[in-house]
Structure formats: structure tokens, C-alpha cells
Design a protein around this motif. Structure first.
Motif, PDB file in Angstrom:
ATOM      1  N   ASP A 400       0.647  -1.837  -0.001  1.00 45.69           N
ATOM      2  CA  ASP A 400       0.169  -0.510   0.041  1.00 45.69           C
ATOM      3  C   ASP A 400       1.300   1.125  -0.571  1.00 45.69           C
ATOM      4  N   ALA A 401       2.138   1.030   0.641  1.00 42.63           N
ATOM      5  CA  ALA A 401       2.883   2.499   0.188  1.00 42.63           C
ATOM      6  C   ALA A 401       3.248   2.618  -0.946  1.00 42.63           C
ATOM      7  N   ASP A 402       3.071   2.021  -1.629  1.00 36.90           N
ATOM      8  CA  ASP A 402       3.913   1.396  -3.353  1.00 36.90           C
ATOM      9  C   ASP A 402       2.580   2.390  -4.371  1.00 36.90           C
ATOM     10  N   ILE A 403       1.271   2.503  -4.263  1.00 36.92           N
ATOM     11  CA  ILE A 403       0.437   3.091  -5.485  1.00 36.92           C
ATOM     12  C   ILE A 403       0.619   4.447  -5.409  1.00 36.92           C
ATOM     13  N   GLN A 404       0.343   4.483  -6.206  1.00 36.83           N
ATOM     14  CA  GLN A 404       0.500   6.315  -6.748  1.00 36.83           C
ATOM     15  C   GLN A 404      -0.679   6.305  -7.531  1.00 36.83           C
ATOM     16  N   ALA A 405      -1.302   7.946  -7.376  1.00 32.74           N
ATOM     17  CA  ALA A 405      -2.620   7.475  -8.418  1.00 32.74           C
ATOM     18  C   ALA A 405      -2.340   8.976  -9.278  1.00 32.74           C
ATOM     19  N   GLY A 406      -2.967   9.323 -10.255  1.00 34.62           N
ATOM     20  CA  GLY A 406      -2.900  10.385 -11.023  1.00 34.62           C
ATOM     21  C   GLY A 406      -4.105  10.560 -11.716  1.00 34.62           C
ATOM     22  N   ALA A 407      -4.686  11.587 -11.864  1.00 29.12           N
ATOM     23  CA  ALA A 407      -5.712  11.618 -12.962  1.00 29.12           C
ATOM     24  C   ALA A 407      -5.812  13.369 -13.443  1.00 29.12           C
ATOM     25  N   VAL A 408      -5.700  13.375 -14.682  1.00 31.38           N
ATOM     26  CA  VAL A 408      -6.537  15.042 -15.355  1.00 31.38           C
ATOM     27  C   VAL A 408      -7.724  14.473 -16.096  1.00 31.38           C
ATOM     28  N   SER A 409      -8.240  15.946 -15.561  1.00 32.87           N
ATOM     29  CA  SER A 409     -10.143  16.112 -15.771  1.00 32.87           C
ATOM     30  C   SER A 409      -9.468  16.622 -17.573  1.00 32.87           C
ATOM     31  N   MET A 560      -4.277  10.782 -21.681  1.00 33.85           N
ATOM     32  CA  MET A 560      -4.666   9.784 -22.289  1.00 33.85           C
ATOM     33  C   MET A 560      -6.288  10.443 -22.567  1.00 33.85           C
ATOM     34  N   ALA A 561      -6.405  11.175 -21.566  1.00 34.31           N
ATOM     35  CA  ALA A 561      -7.182  12.465 -21.027  1.00 34.31           C
ATOM     36  C   ALA A 561      -7.510  13.574 -22.993  1.00 34.31           C
ATOM     37  N   GLY A 562      -6.303  13.766 -23.033  1.00 31.33           N
ATOM     38  CA  GLY A 562      -6.300  14.303 -24.453  1.00 31.33           C
ATOM     39  C   GLY A 562      -6.412  13.625 -25.703  1.00 31.33           C
ATOM     40  N   VAL A 563      -6.050  12.306 -26.137  1.00 32.93           N
ATOM     41  CA  VAL A 563      -6.855  11.591 -26.225  1.00 32.93           C
ATOM     42  C   VAL A 563      -8.402  10.742 -26.851  1.00 32.93           C
ATOM     43  N   ASN A 646       0.859  -5.808 -13.462  1.00 31.45           N
ATOM     44  CA  ASN A 646       0.166  -5.473 -12.448  1.00 31.45           C
ATOM     45  C   ASN A 646       1.282  -4.226 -12.164  1.00 31.45           C
ATOM     46  N   LYS A 647       1.065  -3.808 -12.729  1.00 31.29           N
ATOM     47  CA  LYS A 647       2.483  -2.771 -12.396  1.00 31.29           C
ATOM     48  C   LYS A 647       1.665  -1.281 -12.890  1.00 31.29           C
ATOM     49  N   SER A 648       0.699  -1.025 -13.427  1.00 33.57           N
ATOM     50  CA  SER A 648      -0.141   0.290 -13.508  1.00 33.57           C
ATOM     51  C   SER A 648      -1.934  -0.190 -14.146  1.00 33.57           C
ATOM     52  N   ALA A 649      -2.889   0.303 -13.728  1.00 31.54           N
ATOM     53  CA  ALA A 649      -3.836   0.177 -13.709  1.00 31.54           C
ATOM     54  C   ALA A 649      -4.864   1.445 -14.096  1.00 31.54           C
ATOM     55  N   TRP A 650      -5.943   1.383 -15.506  1.00 29.45           N
ATOM     56  CA  TRP A 650      -6.428   2.782 -15.820  1.00 29.45           C
ATOM     57  C   TRP A 650      -8.323   2.317 -16.089  1.00 29.45           C
ATOM     58  N   PHE A 651      -8.352   3.582 -15.876  1.00 29.57           N
ATOM     59  CA  PHE A 651      -9.627   3.656 -16.314  1.00 29.57           C
ATOM     60  C   PHE A 651      -9.846   5.325 -16.900  1.00 29.57           C
ATOM     61  N   PRO A 656     -20.369  13.040 -22.422  1.00 26.00           N
ATOM     62  CA  PRO A 656     -20.199  14.002 -23.606  1.00 26.00           C
ATOM     63  C   PRO A 656     -20.122  15.480 -23.140  1.00 26.00           C
ATOM     64  N   ASP A 657     -20.295  15.544 -21.835  1.00 20.80           N
ATOM     65  CA  ASP A 657     -19.638  17.331 -21.484  1.00 20.80           C
ATOM     66  C   ASP A 657     -18.176  16.933 -20.889  1.00 20.80           C
ATOM     67  N   LEU A 658     -17.820  15.736 -20.294  1.00 23.99           N
ATOM     68  CA  LEU A 658     -16.541  16.012 -19.378  1.00 23.99           C
ATOM     69  C   LEU A 658     -15.472  14.364 -19.748  1.00 23.99           C
ATOM     70  N   VAL A 659     -14.023  14.135 -20.285  1.00 27.29           N
ATOM     71  CA  VAL A 659     -13.665  13.477 -20.271  1.00 27.29           C
ATOM     72  C   VAL A 659     -12.639  13.268 -19.128  1.00 27.29           C
ATOM     73  N   THR A 660     -12.004  12.061 -18.181  1.00 26.23           N
ATOM     74  CA  THR A 660     -11.851  11.891 -17.268  1.00 26.23           C
ATOM     75  C   THR A 660     -10.407  10.889 -17.188  1.00 26.23           C
ATOM     76  N   SER A 661      -8.820  10.543 -16.825  1.00 17.64           N
ATOM     77  CA  SER A 661      -8.471   9.755 -17.307  1.00 17.64           C
ATOM     78  C   SER A 661      -7.604   9.364 -15.832  1.00 17.64           C
ATOM     79  N   VAL A 662      -8.645   8.267 -15.656  1.00 16.63           N
ATOM     80  CA  VAL A 662      -6.932   7.613 -13.836  1.00 16.63           C
ATOM     81  C   VAL A 662      -6.529   7.195 -13.951  1.00 16.63           C
TER      82      VAL A 662
END
Length: 797
Positions: A400-409, A560-563, A646-651, A656-662
Motif C-alpha cells: 500500500d505504500a507503493d501505490i501512486q494515483a494520477g488523474a486529469v479531467s 490519454m485524457a487528450g486522446v 499489474n504495475k499500472s491500472a487505468w480507467f 458528453p461533457d467531460l473526459v477524465t483519465s485515472v
């Protein structure tokens, strides 16, 4: 007429007559009846003859004679010497007019002002600009360390007169031609530019730089110039001067720096942010390592370092950075991206190099308004805390100490970055997870393959058009075929599960690796990579190989948010922008429009969107998104992804009005922060795209998007316009490779593409498909793919 008179007559006529030829003399042979008389050129007859001769000569010589008369070597030489004299005179005048500015380090520091960063509504986000500088005497810097800077920037420093004529001439020419900065300046010139002048790229500034450099070299010693250079240069991490840099990167005073460390700091000046080891990409680390080797090799060449000492040196990795006050939480991540995008714009508009652009932005009194929406930013931070960080227990589970999260909307209609999550805290994790590109996007790349297939009107190996209803063999480890021959690539599906014959729609829903591996070959990997680049991915250093179908290239949540925003925007390119406005000294920088040209057709983009609604309603994201009680009828498209080991996981998904990559990334919390697997994190057996990433996405998106927004799709295929159809397999699913080589041939019964009579919905059809899912899922959570890379083992390590 005597000869004297004839000569005078010819002179009065303005030209010398040609000597008489024997044919013009009276001829006895002609019986004396015919006599040719040649009058002198001064006589009417002579002048007429001269004019006729000149006219004839003009016709015969055409323009060549005139050109020769115009461009004689004497005239060319005279013109050249004249220009040289004018240039020398102008330079002498400039030399006499331009004096060394009266300035000092204290005054220069006083000129620096804090940058102000604002939210999109005008409220203040942060103020950044406390200058970290301490001037040190050159005697306090070890001599070998001093020489690292000379070896890096200007080996002739101790012998030159302060300028590099070739480099300066090249710089002036490039500025006139709009090509930007090209380097080639001496240490003296760089010192003059940093200490006395601005970073702007103009001819007048370059000429002033040259004149002042010549005068500085005459009036100051080389040691004084070198001291000024290393004390005024910007090293990144808000550090100005070698003392601040030594503390920022190695935690020591300048007097305690080793040669290896000095060589790194000298190398850093070429591109401070890109070369900062802690935050650098894989490419950046390679570049700074090469630069470090270059510096030390030059020292050996100059006799400042022995070969034996050089061979024993190891690259000195710097310590973790300490962010400055006022950049805690998410502020530092937002400021970093804003600075970088502003620097990019100054480089394009003014021709600055990266370090010049950094110096022009950091601590220069900018007022930068971001596109960040304060409410959406708070909602994203809250979602990450509720769905991820609150569930991690470092004491209970080491992973759990090794988990990093990033997101862009991103707003797909405007390209505005309205919210960003870079990590738990800028003070705890300096490197932004929102912009890092060192992890694989995995199966979030599959929509790009489908987009390429639709855009290229691609066909299967047996000549059938590729659409949402095209049937492929979904057998795990199925060898990929091209023109009847195997290509040496047979990817495994998640849990080695074989699906048999499935449509493209079902393959996207279930994230079937074997189907998209074959599709990539059918489309042509060059075409796939070309469409990926058009949509916004960085493919510049990537090979067009089959393994790319598994999403093995690096990508960031921002990319990925741009794509996906481009897909949401019906194929019009979206380049996410965090800057709304940037003002400096009452002037505003012109910013590019984040919405670009049509890069793929609206039909292709809309068809992919239609297919991606099936992933949410009948695929790997159904548990976290489809059944979420907060969804409230929202139309959703998206794709999960889980990378190798299992080194990265994405959604990455959108309404229609917003895109988010996590993205979730396994990163060892101990230096050197290697990539690690996330098995067991948060109590999950395996972290895949349908777990934490999709849960964060849903918690955020269903709180900030409209419930009545609808996709306006120009397509007749995909889950958004028709029910999903799954063919009956010829055999039970098996994890074994079939004895007969699979093909992509469609079944005898063609799937229907007719739209339902009722209004299309994203609900499943009332009649279940004939191919039932196994009564027990391969895993306890929604199925997702694990990308394996047999072609490039260890990718992303």
C-alpha cells in the motif's frame, strides 16, 4: 585626309575606328570599278556604321554582355569591401555607444517578483517566487568543480576573447530567419545574458551581448567571469547559483562538491527541468547521463582529470527535492504544468531554448490564470481520498505504500484542464503522476486500434470490413496471422481465458487481447501508430510492432485524457491546456487554441464512442460504473486497462461533457523508485482498471457532470445504437491452443446491423446471447486484461 586628321576625326566621334581591312581597299582585281569607302566614326556615315555594329553586337551577346559589364570582379570586390567597411563602422559605433550596464547581484535579485497563480474564477491559487540564491566566492568552489563548467560549456574559455564569432553570427542569422536559439555562446556571453540582459531572442540583444562580452572580457579576469556565471545560472528546483544548487541536489555546500557532482550540475544547465534526475523521463535520464559523460571526457581531454580517475567515477544521483513553501497538496503539480506549458509557448513564439524559457518564467512576476475549476478540483481530490487513499494501510500491507494515483479531467469542447490530481502531496511526491509517461496505458490503447481500423477502412485477412460486428477468434494465445503466415506474436488474454468467436464489440467489452492483436496486423501497425500520434500520443520513439497493440508504449493521464477528448469531440484534435491567460508587465501572451483540426472522421470517432459505451454497460467497468447509484442515467463511454505484471491500472472514460483519465501506478516508495506490482493493494487480489481507477472516476464524474447530456453520434454501429450480439462458439472455451489454426473468418450466420425498433438504449437485450458466460468469473472482480509483452520483456521496468 591625312592620318593625323583622320585620327582626330575618330577621336571627335567618341570611339576609335577599326583599322582598315584589306578587303576595304581598292582592288585591282575588281578592275577598279568598285571602291569601298570607310568614313571616320565622327562622320555621319561612320556613326551610322558604329551604331549598326553596336546593335549587331547587342543582338549577338544578348543579356550576357550586359551582365558581364554590370558584375565585373572589380565591382563585386568593391561592393564587398564597402559592405565590410560599413559593418565594421557600425560595430565600432555600437562598441562606443554600448557600455557595460551598472548592475549587481542584489539588484538583479530585487528585480525578481513572485508569480501569481489563479483559479479559473480569478481567486488566488498560490504565489510562488521566493528566490533561493547565495553568492559564493570562487575560492570556495573546488578547482576541479570549476573546470566541469568550462568543460561543459566552453573549453576555450581561458584563451578566448569572450565571444564566439561563428556562434554569434549563427544566432543572429537564425533569429532573422525565425529559427530560434542555436547555442554556441561562450561562458562570458552566457554570463552577460544572465546578469545584464534579458532572455529574449532579438538581433539587438545578441549584438549588445557580443559588445558587452568583449568589454567584460577586457575589464574582468577569467575567474571573476566564471564566478559570475556559476553564481547567476539557474539550475532548476528554484535554485540560482552553485551554492543553492549544491544544497538543492546534494545537500552540501559548494565547497564540498565532488567532481562527479559538479559535472552533473554543469550538465544540468542545458535543461534544468528535463535533466532533474528525480523528475526526468527515461529519455531525460539518458540525455543527462550522456551529457555528464561528455563533461568528464572533455576534462580528460583538457588534462584536468586523469583517465584512471575518470574510469572510477559513477553517476551521482541527486537526492529527493524539497518543494518550496506554498506549493503543498496539489498546488505544486498545477504550478509545474502551468509553467511548462507557458515555457513551451515562449519557446515557439520567441525562439527560446528550454533553460532560457525557464528563466523567463520562474520568479518573473507573471500572473497566470489556470483553467482549473475550483469545485471540480476539490471534487477530484475528494474522490481519490474516498475511493483509494483512505483504503490504503501501509502498516497492514507493505504494498500500500507503493501505490501512486494520477488523474486529469478535460472539457472536450474547449480543451480546458478543469481538474488535476498529481499525487498525495507535492511535498511527499515531487513527480506528478498526472503527467508522467513511464507507465504503460495497457488496454486503454485498444480504442486507438479500432479508430485506426475504421479510419483506414481496414479489412480482415479474409477481406471482410472491420466494424463493431466483425467476428474474430478470441482464443487466448492465438498466433497472429498475416497473409496466411504467423508473425511470431500470440498474446495471452487475462487469466488465459479463451472466448472463441466474438464480435469486435464483445472483444472491446471483455478486453480480449488476441482479437486486437490480430486487428492491429489487419490494419497495419504503421497505420495504428499514425492514428495514435494524430490523437495525441507520443509515438516518436516507438516502433510499429505487434506488441504495441497491448498498449506497451508509455503514456500519461494527461495524454490519454487528450486522446479520449478527441474521440468525444467527434475527431477534432484536443490538446489539453491548463492555462487560461498569462500576463507579464501588462502584456498578455497569445495562447494556442486547444481545439485543433479534424484528425479522424466524425464517423470513426463516433463509432468508437458507441462501442465504448458497451465497456461500461456490459464489460470490464460494469460493476464500478454501470451499477453506481450516483450514475442517474448519465451516458458514459470508457475503457479499462491493466498493464504487464499489474504495475499500472487505468480507467479513461467520458460523458458528453467531460473526459477524465485515472491511472494507478506501482512505484517503490524507496529510492530509486522502481516500478513494482500492485497485487494485494487495498486488500484487492489484483488491482485492475475496473477497481480503484473506475471507482475514483465514477465518484468524481457522477458528482460534476450533467445528467441529461447525450452523445450526438454519427454512426450506425456499436453498443450505443444496437444491442450486443455474440455468436455461438463451436466449442467450449478452453485455455489450450486449438489444434487447428484459428482464422478470422466470420460464421455462416451474419450478425445483424439493424437498429432496434425501440429507442436505442445501453441496456442489455431481453434475450440473453447464446454464448453464456462461465458461471464463475475468472476473478472476483470485473474481468480486465493483463498486457504481456513477449516481444519486449521487461518493458516499463
Amino acid at each position: 585626309m591625312g592620318r593625323a586628321e583622320e585620327r582626330r576625326a575618330r577621336q571627335r566621334g567618341g570611339r576609335r575606328a577599326a583599322p582598315r581591312r584589306s578587303s576595304e581597299m581598292p582592288s585591282a582585281a575588281a578592275g577598279g570599278d568598285s571602291v569601298t569607302v570607310v568614313g571616320p566614326s565622327g562622320t555621319p556615315g561612320g556613326r551610322a556604321a558604329a551604331r549598326r555594329a553596336a546593335k549587331a553586337a547587342g543582338k549577338g551577346g544578348s543579356g550576357k554582355g550586359r551582365i558581364r559589364r554590370l558584375f565585373t570582379w572589380k565591382k563585386i570586390l568593391g561592393t564587398f569591401l564597402g559592405v565590410c567597411l560599413l559593418g565594421i563602422g557600425a560595430f565600432i559605433a555600437l562598441y562606443l555607444m554600448v557600455d557595460i550596464p551598472k548592475d549587481n547581484a542584489a539588484a538583479q535579485a530585487a528585480q525578481r517578483q513572485s508569480n501569481v497563480y489563479k483559479f479559473s474564477d480569478g481567486s488566488t491559487l498560490a504565489r510562488a517566487g521566493k528566490v533561493n540564491r547565495e553568492i559564493v566566492d570562487l575560492s570556495k568552489v573546488p578547482k576541479p568543480v570549476q573546470r566541469t563548467f568550462v568543460a561543459a560549456e566552453n573549453k576555450t574559455f581561458y584563451h578566448d576573447n569572450g565571444i564566439d564569432l561563428k556562434g554569434t553570427a549563427r544566432g543572429v542569422l537564425n533569429t532573422l530567419m525565425g529559427k530560434g536559439a542555436q547555442g554556441g555562446s561562450t561562458i562570458t556571453q552566457q554570463y552577460v545574458k544572465n546578469y545584464y540582459l534579458s532572455q529574449e531572442q532579438t538581433v539587438s540583444r545578441k549584438l549588445k551581448e557580443m559588445v558587452i562580452s568583449l568589454k567584460v572580457d577586457r575589464e574582468m579576469s577569467k575567474d571573476e567571469i566564471l564566478a559570475g556565471y556559476i553564481n547567476t545560472s539557474y539550475y532548476g528546483r528554484n535554485a540560482y547559483g552553485i551554492q543553492a544548487a549544491a544544497q538543492a541536489y546534494y545537500g552540501v555546500d559548494a565547497k564540498k562538491l565532488k567532481v562527479e557532482q559538479g559535472a552533473y550540475l554543469a550538465a544540468l544547465l542545458q535543461a534544468p527541468s528535463q535533466y532533474d534526475w528525480t523528475a526526468a523521463s527515461e529519455t531525460g535520464r539518458k540525455l543527462v547521463t550522456a551529457r555528464w559523460n561528455y563533461v568528464l571526457d572533455n576534462m580528460v581531454e583538457e588534462g584536468w582529470l586523469s583517465q584512471s580517475e575518470r574510469q572510477g567515477m559513477v553517476f551521482p544521483k541527486p537526492k529527493e527535492p524539497k518543494p518550496t513553501a506554498g506549493q503543498e497538496g496539489q498546488k505544486g503539480y498545477l504550478i509545474d504544468l502551468a509553467n511548462r506549458q507557458l515555457e513551451d509557448q515562449l519557446m515557439k513564439q520567441q525562439g527560446l531554448s528550454r533553460p532560457e524559457a525557464e528563466r523567463a518564467v520562474v520568479d518573473q512576476g507573471w500572473t497566470i490564470t489556470l483553467n482549473i475549476d475550483k469545485k471540480k478540483q476539490a471534487a477530484l481530490e475528494k474522490a481519490v481520498k474516498a475511493q483509494l487513499t483512505s483504503k490504503l494501510d501501509k502498516k497492514k500491507r507493505k504494498v500500500d505504500a507503493d501505490i501512486q494515483a494520477g488523474a486529469v479531467s478535460v472539457d472536450p469542447k474547449t480543451g480546458k484542464v478543469v481538474a488535476l490530481y498529481g499525487g498525495v502531496d507535492y511535498f511527499d511526491h515531487y513527480f506528478s503522476n498526472a503527467t508522467r509517461t513511464d507507465y504503460q496505458p495497457a488496454s486503454t490503447f485498444k480504442p486507438v486500434i479500432l479508430a485506426a481500423a475504421l479510419e483506414e477502412n481496414a479489412e480482415t485477412q479474409d477481406g471482410k470490413p472491420i466494424t463493431a460486428n466483425t467476428v474474430y477468434d478470441g482464443t487466448s494465445k492465438r498466433p497472429v496471422v498475416k497473409n496466411g503466415s504467423k508473425v511470431g506474436f500470440a498474446p495471452e488474454n487475462e487469466d488465459d481465458y479463451s472466448y472463441g468467436d466474438v464480435t469486435v464489440q464483445t472483444a472491446m467489452n471483455k478486453s480480449v487481447n488476441s482479437v486486437f492483436a490480430q486487428m492491429g496486423i489487419d490494419v497495419g501497425m504503421e497505420n495504428v501508430m499514425d492514428v495514435a500520434a494524430k490523437l495525441g500520443m507520443d509515438t516518436s520513439n516507438e516502433e510499429a510492432v505487434p506488441a504495441q497493440t497491448l498498449g506497451t508504449m508509455g503514456a500519461s493521464p494527461l495524454q490519454m485524457a487528450g486522446v479520449y477528448a478527441t474521440l468525444d469531440n467527434h475527431g477534432k484534435k484536443v490538446t489539453p491546456s491548463i492555462i487560461k491567460a498569462a500576463e507579464h508587465n501588462s502584456s498578455e501572451v497569445a495562447l494556442p487554441d486547444p481545439i485543433g483540426e479534424q484528425v479522424i472522421s466524425p464517423q470513426s470517432a463516433d463509432s468508437v464512442t458507441s462501442v465504448l459505451t458497451g465497456v461500461v454497460d456490459d464489460g470490464t467497468a460494469r460493476e464500478s460504473v454501470r451499477g453506481n447509484p450516483q450514475r442517474d442515467g448519465r451516458k458514459v463511454a470508457g475503457k479499462t486497462g491493466t498493464s504487464d505484471d499489474n504495475k499500472s491500472a487505468w480507467f479513461t472514460g467520458y460523458t458528453p461533457d467531460l473526459v477524465t483519465s485515472v491511472g494507478l501506478f506501482g512505484e517503490d516508495d524507496k529510492p530509486p523508485h522502481k516500478q513494482v506490482a500492485m497485487y494485494g493493494a487495498g486488500g484487492e487480489e489484483r488491482v485492475n482498471g475496473g477497481t480503484f481507477p473506475a471507482e475514483i472516476w465514477a465518484a468524481y464524474m457522477f458528482g460534476v457532470t450533467k445528467t441529461d447530456a447525450r452523445f450526438d453520434l454519427d454512426t450506425d454501429q456499436g453498443a450505443a445504437v444496437q444491442p450486443t450480439w455474440t455468436p455461438t462458439p463451436t466449442q467450449e472455451p478452453t485455455t489450450q491452443e486449438p489444434t487447428e489454426e484459428p482464422t478470422t473468418k466470420e460464421p455462416t450466420e451474419e450478425p445483424t446491423t439493424e437498429e432496434p425498433t425501440e429507442e436505442p438504449t445501453t441496456q442489455e437485450p431481453t434475450e440473453e446471447p447464446t454464448t453464456e458466460e462461465p458461471t464463475e468469473e475468472p476473478t472476483g472482480r470485473p474481468t480486465d486484461d493483463v498486457t504481456l509483452d513477449p516481444v519486449r520483456p521487461g518493458n516499463g521496468q
